[in-house]
Design a protein around this motif. Structure first.
Motif, mmCIF file in Angstrom:
data_model
loop_
_atom_site.group_PDB
_atom_site.id
_atom_site.type_symbol
_atom_site.label_atom_id
_atom_site.label_comp_id
_atom_site.label_asym_id
_atom_site.label_seq_id
_atom_site.Cartn_x
_atom_site.Cartn_y
_atom_site.Cartn_z
ATOM 1 N N UNK A 85 0.845 -1.174 0.000
ATOM 2 C CA UNK A 85 0.000 0.000 0.000
ATOM 3 C C UNK A 85 0.882 1.226 0.000
ATOM 4 N N UNK A 86 0.343 2.407 -0.114
ATOM 5 C CA UNK A 86 -1.023 2.676 -0.553
ATOM 6 C C UNK A 86 -1.139 2.508 -2.065
ATOM 7 N N UNK A 87 -2.369 2.465 -2.544
ATOM 8 C CA UNK A 87 -2.580 2.318 -3.979
ATOM 9 C C UNK A 87 -3.966 1.782 -4.264
ATOM 10 N N UNK A 88 -4.188 1.434 -5.523
ATOM 11 C CA UNK A 88 -5.449 0.809 -5.917
ATOM 12 C C UNK A 88 -5.486 -0.579 -5.289
ATOM 13 N N UNK A 89 -6.447 -0.820 -4.447
ATOM 14 C CA UNK A 89 -6.400 -1.991 -3.583
ATOM 15 C C UNK A 89 -6.362 -3.295 -4.363
ATOM 16 N N UNK A 115 4.582 2.039 -0.562
ATOM 17 C CA UNK A 115 4.947 2.546 -1.887
ATOM 18 C C UNK A 115 5.640 3.911 -1.796
ATOM 19 N N UNK A 116 5.161 4.764 -0.901
ATOM 20 C CA UNK A 116 5.760 6.084 -0.742
ATOM 21 C C UNK A 116 7.178 5.977 -0.194
ATOM 22 N N UNK A 117 7.405 4.988 0.667
ATOM 23 C CA UNK A 117 8.752 4.790 1.189
ATOM 24 C C UNK A 117 9.697 4.328 0.091
ATOM 25 N N UNK A 118 9.170 3.585 -0.868
ATOM 26 C CA UNK A 118 9.987 3.215 -2.015
ATOM 27 C C UNK A 118 10.539 4.453 -2.705
ATOM 28 N N UNK A 119 9.661 5.424 -2.964
ATOM 29 C CA UNK A 119 10.120 6.685 -3.549
ATOM 30 C C UNK A 119 11.079 7.407 -2.606
ATOM 31 N N UNK A 120 10.747 7.413 -1.314
ATOM 32 C CA UNK A 120 11.528 8.185 -0.340
ATOM 33 C C UNK A 120 12.958 7.688 -0.214
ATOM 34 N N UNK A 331 -3.091 -5.883 2.960
ATOM 35 C CA UNK A 331 -2.880 -4.786 2.006
ATOM 36 C C UNK A 331 -3.653 -3.549 2.452
ATOM 37 N N UNK A 332 -3.153 -2.380 2.095
ATOM 38 C CA UNK A 332 -3.768 -1.140 2.545
ATOM 39 C C UNK A 332 -3.929 -0.177 1.367
#
Length: 348
Positions: A85-89, A115-120, A331-332
């Motif tokens: 997550x986050x994203x389209x579930x 997912x945001x941590x992947x970018x971070x 999943x979130x």
């Protein structure tokens, strides 16, 4: 000699199906991304059900390809990471469930990645970036300023109170009939435009804090386009696109400048996410960092858009710290990096 750290990463949060293998020496052994643009272009945006079905159809094949290109088997892996997550579930479920099956079958640890941590954390994959640093995360679904203080340690300084900047690019492209995806289309059209011909509002500039707002800007673009003779000429479209892009750049610089003031002196400025591929925005943010005497870091464009190498790397960073997740990890659809932050209109 100890076996090298090797992590398989899976990314299925939106409309890219991706698998990658990354090692502990920051080498991307493989990074396979299947875009679904053609599947969604006719609808002018991502259709969640179509995206989820495409992930189901293609993910197994992409995993095999990623392992083959990396020259490794499941038994060689240290761990298996997937976007949780986050994203389209629907898409998140596909990737996380696949990762669980692989982890169980191969007897490997599972790591659920935000997912945001992947970018971070991507900047740490491509450069020696120490903590802390300021992250401007800009994409179709997210627009945030975050103090990245360590793996799993994030402090949100600002977020959008309505729409993400990537969504504003997409809606502007749709209004001007520029095609899909909107970000690259607006950027290409703006190159031939005069940004001074039209005046658009500059939302939030000069206001306290580091939050963003783009809904009013989208409305202003719509009203401007409606006020001009039809059909819009190529010149009209180019000038509107240029004015829009210039305003977005001004907003980004203003909000990011305020966030830099909240960071320790010399903390690098990092920009990530799909919108970070926009050259105009990168140039303005690079100038801002230079004016503050700090480093500006932007991952290569191929690592700004959604990919699995960033998920594998985030998983590897957590694995090094001894962290893993149980097989009943849920999943979130929403999962803010800073759980303590207020979330007015947040997209995560």
């Amino acid at each position: 000699m100890a076996a090298p750290l090797l992590v398989l990463g899976l990314e299925t949060s939106c409309d890219e199906t991706a698998a990658a293998v990354v090692d502990g020496d920051k080498r991307i052994r493989s990074n396979v991304v299947l875009s679904q643009l053609d599947d969604h272009r006719a609808y002018g945006g991502v259709v969640p059900e179509i995206a989820a079905r495409a992930h189901v159809s293609h993910l197994d094949r992409l995993i095999r390809r990623a392992l083959d290109e990396a020259g490794v088997g499941l038994g060689d892996l240290s761990a298996i990471a997937a976007t949780a997550g986050p994203g389209l579930i629907g898409g998140v479920i596909v990737g996380l469930t696949t990762a669980k099956a692989l982890a169980l079958g191969a007897g490997k640890p599972l790591i659920g990645v935000n997912h945001l941590e992947g970018h971070a954390l991507t900047p740490r994959l491509v450069a020696d970036v120490p903590f802390p640093y300021l992250l401007l995360l800009v994409s179709g679904g997210h627009c945030q300023l975050l103090a990245v203080e360590g793996v799993g340690r994030y402090r949100r300084l600002g977020t959008t109170i309505d729409d993400a900047v990537g969504e504003a690019f997409d809606k502007t492209a749709k209004l001007l009939n520029l095609g899909y995806p909107g970000g690259p289309a607006v950027e290409a059209t703006a190159k031939a435009g005069d940004p001074s011909r039209f005046t658009l509002p500059r939302p939030m500039i000069g206001r306290p804090g580091c939050d963003f707002s783009f809904s009013g800007l989208k409305t202003a673009v719509r009203d401007l386009a409606a006020s001009l003779p039809k059909p819009l000429s190529d010149r009209d479209k180019a000038d509107i696109a240029a004015a829009f892009q210039q305003v977005v750049g001004a907003v980004m610089v203003d909000r990011t400048r305020r966030a830099l003031a909240l960071m320790p002196a010399g903390a690098p400025l990092v920009v990530a996410g799909g919108v970070a591929a926009n050259v105009h925005l990168r140039t303005r943010l690079e100038a801002l960092a230079a004016s503050h005497g700090t480093a500006f870091i932007a991952p290569p464009i191929r690592l700004c858009t959604d990919n699995a190498a960033m998920i594998a790397w985030a998983g590897l960073e957590h694995f090094r710290l001894g962290r893993s997740d149980p097989l009943d990890l849920k999943p979130r659809a929403r999962w803010p990096l800073d759980a303590a932050a207020a979330a007015p209109g947040a997209k995560a």
